[in-house]
Design a protein around this motif. Structure first.
Motif, PDB file in Angstrom:
ATOM      1  N   TYR A  23       0.808  -1.158   0.098  1.00 11.25           N
ATOM      2  CA  TYR A  23       0.049   0.012  -0.011  1.00 11.25           C
ATOM      3  C   TYR A  23       0.857   1.411  -0.243  1.00 11.25           C
ATOM      4  CZ  TYR A  23      -3.386   3.395   0.970  1.00 11.25           C
ATOM      5  OH  TYR A  23      -4.324   4.565   0.863  1.00 11.25           O
ATOM      6  N   SER A  24       1.819   1.145   1.017  1.00 12.60           N
ATOM      7  CA  SER A  24       2.737   2.343   1.039  1.00 12.60           C
ATOM      8  C   SER A  24       3.603   2.643  -0.397  1.00 12.60           C
ATOM      9  CB  SER A  24       3.859   2.315   2.046  1.00 12.60           C
ATOM     10  OG  SER A  24       3.330   2.391   3.178  1.00 12.60           O
ATOM     11  N   SER A  25       3.741   1.684  -1.178  1.00  9.66           N
ATOM     12  CA  SER A  25       4.312   1.903  -2.498  1.00  9.66           C
ATOM     13  C   SER A  25       3.480   2.100  -3.625  1.00  9.66           C
ATOM     14  CB  SER A  25       5.221   0.459  -2.825  1.00  9.66           C
ATOM     15  OG  SER A  25       6.245   0.157  -1.858  1.00  9.66           O
ATOM     16  N   TYR A  26       2.346   1.608  -3.803  1.00 10.07           N
ATOM     17  CA  TYR A  26       1.480   1.713  -4.887  1.00 10.07           C
ATOM     18  C   TYR A  26       0.143   2.227  -4.409  1.00 10.07           C
ATOM     19  CZ  TYR A  26       4.872  -1.698  -6.668  1.00 10.07           C
ATOM     20  OH  TYR A  26       6.035  -2.369  -6.921  1.00 10.07           O
ATOM     21  N   GLY A  27      -0.364   2.690  -3.224  1.00  9.90           N
ATOM     22  CA  GLY A  27      -1.472   3.171  -2.963  1.00  9.90           C
ATOM     23  C   GLY A  27      -2.683   2.474  -3.232  1.00  9.90           C
ATOM     24  N   ASP A  28      -3.831   3.075  -3.692  1.00  7.18           N
ATOM     25  CA  ASP A  28      -5.186   2.746  -3.464  1.00  7.18           C
ATOM     26  C   ASP A  28      -5.209   2.080  -5.038  1.00  7.18           C
ATOM     27  OD1 ASP A  28      -6.172   3.418  -1.131  1.00  7.18           O
ATOM     28  OD2 ASP A  28      -6.026   5.614  -1.786  1.00  7.18           O
ATOM     29  N   VAL A  29      -4.356   0.931  -5.279  1.00  6.12           N
ATOM     30  CA  VAL A  29      -4.673   0.270  -6.501  1.00  6.12           C
ATOM     31  C   VAL A  29      -6.106  -0.716  -6.616  1.00  6.12           C
ATOM     32  CG1 VAL A  29      -4.014  -1.502  -7.967  1.00  6.12           C
ATOM     33  CG2 VAL A  29      -2.131   0.179  -7.330  1.00  6.12           C
ATOM     34  N   PHE A  30      -6.251  -1.253  -5.379  1.00  3.24           N
ATOM     35  CA  PHE A  30      -7.660  -2.005  -5.327  1.00  3.24           C
ATOM     36  C   PHE A  30      -8.691  -1.087  -5.399  1.00  3.24           C
ATOM     37  CE2 PHE A  30     -10.636  -3.604  -2.296  1.00  3.24           C
ATOM     38  CZ  PHE A  30     -10.976  -4.749  -2.900  1.00  3.24           C
ATOM     39  N   ALA A  31      -8.736  -0.185  -4.711  1.00  6.17           N
ATOM     40  CA  ALA A  31      -9.984   0.904  -4.644  1.00  6.17           C
ATOM     41  C   ALA A  31      -9.989   1.472  -6.201  1.00  6.17           C
ATOM     42  CB  ALA A  31      -9.678   2.092  -3.803  1.00  6.17           C
ATOM     43  N   LEU A  32      -9.051   1.752  -6.876  1.00  4.78           N
ATOM     44  CA  LEU A  32      -9.062   2.223  -8.272  1.00  4.78           C
ATOM     45  C   LEU A  32      -9.743   0.934  -9.201  1.00  4.78           C
ATOM     46  CD1 LEU A  32      -5.881   4.044  -8.700  1.00  4.78           C
ATOM     47  CD2 LEU A  32      -8.065   5.100  -8.978  1.00  4.78           C
ATOM     48  N   LEU A  33      -9.329  -0.130  -9.021  1.00  2.33           N
ATOM     49  CA  LEU A  33      -9.838  -1.434  -9.657  1.00  2.33           C
ATOM     50  C   LEU A  33     -11.314  -1.614  -9.352  1.00  2.33           C
ATOM     51  CD1 LEU A  33      -6.881  -3.839  -9.573  1.00  2.33           C
ATOM     52  CD2 LEU A  33      -7.609  -2.608 -11.365  1.00  2.33           C
ATOM     53  N   VAL A  34     -11.597  -1.463  -8.115  1.00  3.52           N
ATOM     54  CA  VAL A  34     -13.045  -1.750  -7.644  1.00  3.52           C
ATOM     55  C   VAL A  34     -13.759  -0.515  -8.475  1.00  3.52           C
ATOM     56  CG1 VAL A  34     -14.698  -1.766  -5.571  1.00  3.52           C
ATOM     57  CG2 VAL A  34     -12.343  -3.087  -5.561  1.00  3.52           C
ATOM     58  N   SER A  35     -13.131   0.738  -8.342  1.00  4.04           N
ATOM     59  CA  SER A  35     -14.077   1.940  -8.825  1.00  4.04           C
ATOM     60  C   SER A  35     -14.366   1.605 -10.295  1.00  4.04           C
ATOM     61  CB  SER A  35     -13.360   3.086  -8.480  1.00  4.04           C
ATOM     62  OG  SER A  35     -13.184   3.474  -7.273  1.00  4.04           O
ATOM     63  N   ALA A  36     -13.226   1.033 -10.934  1.00  2.00           N
ATOM     64  CA  ALA A  36     -13.410   0.864 -12.393  1.00  2.00           C
ATOM     65  C   ALA A  36     -14.437   0.044 -12.629  1.00  2.00           C
ATOM     66  CB  ALA A  36     -12.138   0.453 -13.264  1.00  2.00           C
ATOM     67  N   ALA A  37     -14.440  -1.070 -11.681  1.00  2.00           N
ATOM     68  CA  ALA A  37     -15.736  -2.155 -12.076  1.00  2.00           C
ATOM     69  C   ALA A  37     -17.070  -1.415 -11.944  1.00  2.00           C
ATOM     70  CB  ALA A  37     -15.296  -3.314 -10.798  1.00  2.00           C
ATOM     71  N   ALA A  38     -17.100  -0.718 -10.859  1.00  2.00           N
ATOM     72  CA  ALA A  38     -18.353   0.040 -10.307  1.00  2.00           C
ATOM     73  C   ALA A  38     -18.995   0.790 -11.648  1.00  2.00           C
ATOM     74  CB  ALA A  38     -18.138   0.845  -9.119  1.00  2.00           C
ATOM     75  N   LEU A  39     -17.834   1.621 -12.254  1.00  2.00           N
ATOM     76  CA  LEU A  39     -18.161   2.397 -13.319  1.00  2.00           C
ATOM     77  C   LEU A  39     -18.867   1.514 -14.477  1.00  2.00           C
ATOM     78  CD1 LEU A  39     -15.137   5.094 -13.551  1.00  2.00           C
ATOM     79  CD2 LEU A  39     -17.763   5.454 -13.044  1.00  2.00           C
ATOM     80  N   ALA A  40     -18.135   0.469 -14.713  1.00  2.00           N
ATOM     81  CA  ALA A  40     -18.478  -0.652 -15.714  1.00  2.00           C
ATOM     82  C   ALA A  40     -20.104  -1.059 -15.528  1.00  2.00           C
ATOM     83  CB  ALA A  40     -17.467  -1.621 -15.957  1.00  2.00           C
ATOM     84  N   MET A  41     -20.210  -1.482 -14.044  1.00  2.00           N
ATOM     85  CA  MET A  41     -21.480  -2.046 -13.906  1.00  2.00           C
ATOM     86  C   MET A  41     -22.498  -1.021 -13.827  1.00  2.00           C
ATOM     87  SD  MET A  41     -20.137  -4.205 -10.666  1.00  2.00           S
ATOM     88  CE  MET A  41     -21.706  -4.872 -10.147  1.00  2.00           C
ATOM     89  N   THR A  42     -22.220   0.458 -13.355  1.00  2.00           N
ATOM     90  CA  THR A  42     -23.237   1.229 -13.505  1.00  2.00           C
ATOM     91  C   THR A  42     -23.324   1.518 -15.256  1.00  2.00           C
ATOM     92  OG1 THR A  42     -22.384   2.503 -11.743  1.00  2.00           O
ATOM     93  CG2 THR A  42     -23.530   3.830 -13.366  1.00  2.00           C
ATOM     94  N   ALA A  43     -22.665   1.589 -15.808  1.00  2.00           N
ATOM     95  CA  ALA A  43     -22.852   1.556 -17.511  1.00  2.00           C
ATOM     96  C   ALA A  43     -23.816   0.579 -17.955  1.00  2.00           C
ATOM     97  CB  ALA A  43     -21.628   1.678 -18.204  1.00  2.00           C
ATOM     98  N   GLY A  44     -23.319  -0.774 -17.295  1.00  2.00           N
ATOM     99  CA  GLY A  44     -24.493  -1.948 -17.569  1.00  2.00           C
ATOM    100  C   GLY A  44     -25.822  -1.831 -17.228  1.00  2.00           C
ATOM    101  N   LEU A  45     -25.903  -1.050 -16.050  1.00  2.00           N
ATOM    102  CA  LEU A  45     -27.213  -0.917 -15.496  1.00  2.00           C
ATOM    103  C   LEU A  45     -28.025   0.438 -16.442  1.00  2.00           C
ATOM    104  CD1 LEU A  45     -27.002  -0.622 -11.845  1.00  2.00           C
ATOM    105  CD2 LEU A  45     -28.325  -2.081 -12.866  1.00  2.00           C
ATOM    106  N   VAL A  46     -27.248   1.287 -16.898  1.00  2.00           N
ATOM    107  CA  VAL A  46     -27.848   2.380 -17.635  1.00  2.00           C
ATOM    108  C   VAL A  46     -28.027   1.881 -19.283  1.00  2.00           C
ATOM    109  CG1 VAL A  46     -27.418   4.639 -18.711  1.00  2.00           C
ATOM    110  CG2 VAL A  46     -26.686   4.179 -16.566  1.00  2.00           C
ATOM    111  N   CYS A  47     -27.511   0.909 -19.809  1.00  2.00           N
ATOM    112  CA  CYS A  47     -27.641   0.333 -21.294  1.00  2.00           C
ATOM    113  C   CYS A  47     -28.796  -0.693 -21.069  1.00  2.00           C
ATOM    114  CB  CYS A  47     -26.206  -0.329 -21.480  1.00  2.00           C
ATOM    115  SG  CYS A  47     -25.011   0.957 -21.896  1.00  2.00           S
ATOM    116  N   THR A  48     -29.135  -1.314 -19.922  1.00  2.00           N
ATOM    117  CA  THR A  48     -29.979  -2.367 -19.973  1.00  2.00           C
ATOM    118  C   THR A  48     -31.427  -1.684 -19.506  1.00  2.00           C
ATOM    119  OG1 THR A  48     -29.098  -3.028 -17.897  1.00  2.00           O
ATOM    120  CG2 THR A  48     -28.400  -3.999 -19.688  1.00  2.00           C
TER     121      THR A  48
END
Length: 735
Positions: A710-735
């Motif tokens: 975490y000290s070396s790379y920071g919030d990589v996990f949170a960024l990946l989860v946030s990217a997934a949240a954006l993709a899922m939000t787009a999926g909801l909007v499209c469907t």
């Protein structure tokens, strides 16, 4: 008759066999097991379920600490969002529950800023609105909540912590688990978002069990829904994995002895309406409490944020006001006395006032007065514990270096003792008194009094302290007092204070000098030029945004902030204070107040240099968040306990020990595994009071050599989860 029985028996033997138990479910399953089976026809049910979640979530956080409730706290709200028949009203009630949650949790902002409280509640409730929309649409489309809720909730937490200007990383799900030390060790990989993800996942599994279709048809068979089973298995694996990882990390032997640190905590309430004590009261109180550490062998003493008088930094201490032009004098006068007051006086008058405020003489001329004053708070027992070096330095300050060259250790200690409260002077030799009287030829009365120790002590104090009060009102005199304190305790003093700095980007003539919220370092040489100034200022409180980028908008926003609330300039760089003690060297980084709640900022502080000898010290002033009923005593709020929780996660994320020095509490020492090792508290039998308590504490911290992902790379996990949240939000909007 027998033939009839026989016929019935034969008839029965030709009949089909009775149905096998369980085949009814296989062939004609009831429809309710194959579809979601929650429908809330009444809006009252939706509202009550949503409010139940706000209550459950609220009591999960400190100081209530019902951490186990957090694993089901979101369930009623999610079921209400999915089961409500009237969609618009369901979403509105979900939003309202967010308003109520934030209004209840942030009540401690009301005494500080009612406008900020109302604006903050309105802004933060939008995250509940977004969550209500996303969860309702996802659940009604049959998405599994064990993963959907986790992704959306962590994505919104990350957005709330990073949204420009309005960052607010409080009340994450992970913060309910701060005392589950084994579980939160994963934070050195994922940050606190990993724990939030797990807590949300457990909530999601429970939601799936209660809302989703428990069974699905596969051909002619009906089976337990796979996504429910999958969610239960994966969640169980993660829980075991987190606990196993935590056990392994806590068993590692990677620490070594660090500095012995003393912490001073007072209980002064703070406000903009004049309930705060004077700056002199702050200073004297912390000086007196610090002297309790004499002889304890501390390596460092820490005072909380803004406990020093304003303007104690070296830049102002060395300033010659006579060299300043009128614009600089008036800009500096505004910081001390306000814009209206400086308009009443001429340039020459203000220049004179500033000279008297800072000190018209060189700093060395204030050392003796400061030494005499501080020694009044030293007891004879503490005098005996002073080491020889401290005694010699004090004698030099009192009598001059040349005058004490021939004195032995006993005479030096007795000479210093003349200024110590309740010091027994009967054992002081008359020869020493005569020698001291010769240091002051302008006071012949001392030579006459040298025949009696008690009379001499009285006369020398009376003679020397005539001009002390005026000297000690100056900033140079007060800086000398802290320097003397450092000499007596035998170690540096780190303290928070408001500093005055030349503005590199002035917006006008009245902006040539600015405030900064800083940490200063004092030792036997005086105040150090090394200063850390707060980088992340509290928006719409310490600093109104857009000062340099959009002046018109800045002025409009500034009009909503009380004029008496001083505006600060942010620091530009991190500072590592170097602490040398014998052959050992440690480094101290110092997030100030709410900076300790920002994981990314603290991570950058840690990554600036060597790690294996590092301590993180959080200096804070939570005196803003206390209250009183009528004329009763001031009491703490839930803010103090919630503020402490953040330091637990900073320790684990970066594997550094954390010490907290906090006005009104809670001061504490936390090891690099996130365990709260000690807290400054008042104990009366089983009762423990941690807020509005004054006192001191000391402890030896253990520095940790481990570097974390975490000290070396920071919030990589949170960024990946946030990217997934954006993709899922787009999926909801499209469907």
């Amino acid at each position: 008759m027998s033939s009839k029985r026989k016929d019935k028996t034969n008839l029965g033997s030709n009949a089909p066999p009775p149905p096998v138990q369980g085949s009814v479910l296989d062939r004609t399953p009831p429809p309710e097991v194959l579809k979601p089976h929650l429908e809330l026809r009444r809006l009252t049910s939706v509202l009550l379920l949503s409010l139940l979640s706000t209550v459950l979530l609220g009591i999960s956080f400190a100081p209530f600490d019902c951490w186990f409730v957090s694993y089901i706290a979101l369930v009623p709200w999610a079921l209400a969002m999915a089961g409500g028949k009237r969609g618009v009203w369901t979403i509105i009630f979900g939003w309202v529950s967010g308003w109520i949650f934030w209004a209840a949790m942030l009540y401690w902002l009301v005494p500080v800023t009612l406008g900020g409280y109302l604006g903050g509640v309105a802004y933060l409730s939008l995250y509940w609105l977004a969550a209500s929309l996303l969860i309702r649409f996802a659940m009604r489309r049959g998405w599994p909540m064990w993963i959907t809720l986790s992704v959306f909730w962590v994505g919104l937490e990350f957005l709330r912590a990073r949204f420009p200007i309005l960052e607010f990383p409080w009340f994450f799900l992970s913060q309910t688990q701060y005392a589950r030390t084994q579980l939160i060790q994963i934070c050195d990989v994922t940050g606190q978002y990993g724990v939030s993800f797990l807590v949300a996942m457990v909530n999601g599994v429970v939601i799936d069990l209660l809302y989703s279709a428990l069974f699905v048809r596969v051909g002619d068979r009906v089976m337990l829904g796979r996504h429910i089973f999958r969610g239960m298995v994966i969640t169980g694996i993660l829980i075991v994995g987190f606990l196993t990882y935590g056990t392994l990390r806590m068993r590692q032997k990677t620490t070594s002895p660090g500095p012995l640190i003393g912490i001073v905590q007072e209980k002064f309430p703070i406000s903009l309406q004049g309930r705060s004590p004077s700056e002199r009261t702050f200073l004297e109180s912390h000086l007196q409490r610090s002297l309790e550490f004499i002889g304890d062998g501390c390596d460092l003493i820490i005072w909380p944020e803004t406990m020093l008088p304003r303007g104690m930094n070296l830049e102002l201490q060395e300033l010659d006001v006579r060299t300043l032009d009128e614009d600089n004098v008036r800009s500096l006068a505004v910081l001390f006395w306000g814009p209206e007051e400086q308009k009443k006086h001429s340039y020459q008058e203000l220049q004179g006032f500033l000279r008297l405020k800072i000190g018209p003489e060189k700093k060395a001329r204030y050392d003796a007065a400061a030494a005499r004053y501080v020694l009044k708070f030293v007891t004879p027992d503490k005098l005996k514990k002073l080491d020889k070096n401290a005694v010699r330095i004090m004698a030099e300050r009192l009598f001059g270096r040349e005058n004490i060259k021939e004195m032995d250790a006993t005479n030096l200690r007795n000479a210093v003792g003349l200024y110590v409260r309740d010091f027994e002077v009967d054992g002081v030799s008359l020869d020493l008194l005569r020698r001291i009287s010769l240091f002051f030829p302008e006071a012949p009365i001392l030579q006459e009094a040298a025949k009696d120790a008690k009379t001499f002590q009285k006369e020398i104090r009376k003679f020397q302290q005539k001009g002390d009060d005026s000297k000690l009102k100056t900033l140079r005199g007060q800086a000398s007092m802290v320097e003397i304190c450092s000499v007596l305790v035998g170690c540096p003093v780190m303290a928070g204070g408001t500093t005055f700095r030349r503005n590199r980007r002035p917006t006008g003539k009245d902006d040539l000098w600015v405030y900064q919220n800083s940490v200063l370092w004092f030792d036997e040489r005086g105040v150090s030029e090394q200063v850390y100034s707060k980088i992340h200022l509290v928006p719409f409180s310490e600093s109104v945004p857009f000062k340099y980028s959009w002046g018109g908008l800045h002025r409009v926003l500034r009009s909503f902030v009380p004029p008496v609330m001083p505006q600060l300039n942010a620091g530009k760089e991190f500072t590592r204070f170097e602490l040398r003690r014998g052959s050992r060297t440690w480094y101290i980084v110092t997030p100030i107040c709410f900076e300790g709640t920002f994981a990314e900022l603290c991570r950058k502080m840690v990554e600036q240099g060597p790690k294996d000898n590092l301590v993180l010290a959080n200096l804070s002033n939570d005196g803003w968040f206390v209250y009183r009923s009528g004329r009763g005593p001031y009491r703490g709020t839930t803010e103090q306990a919630q503020h402490l929780v953040h330091s637990v996660f900073r320790a684990v994320e970066n594997r550094v020990p954390v010490v907290r020095a906090v006005n009104t509490g809670i001061s504490a020492m936390i090891d690099s595994n996130g365990r709260i090792e000690s807290v400054l508290e008042l104990r009366v039998e089983e009762y423990r009071k941690r807020t509005m308590v004054a006192g001191v504490m000391r402890g030896c911290v253990l520095v940790d050599s481990r570097r974390t992902l975490y000290s070396s790379y920071g919030d990589v996990f949170a960024l990946l989860v946030s990217a997934a949240a954006l993709a899922m939000t787009a999926g909801l909007v499209c469907t």
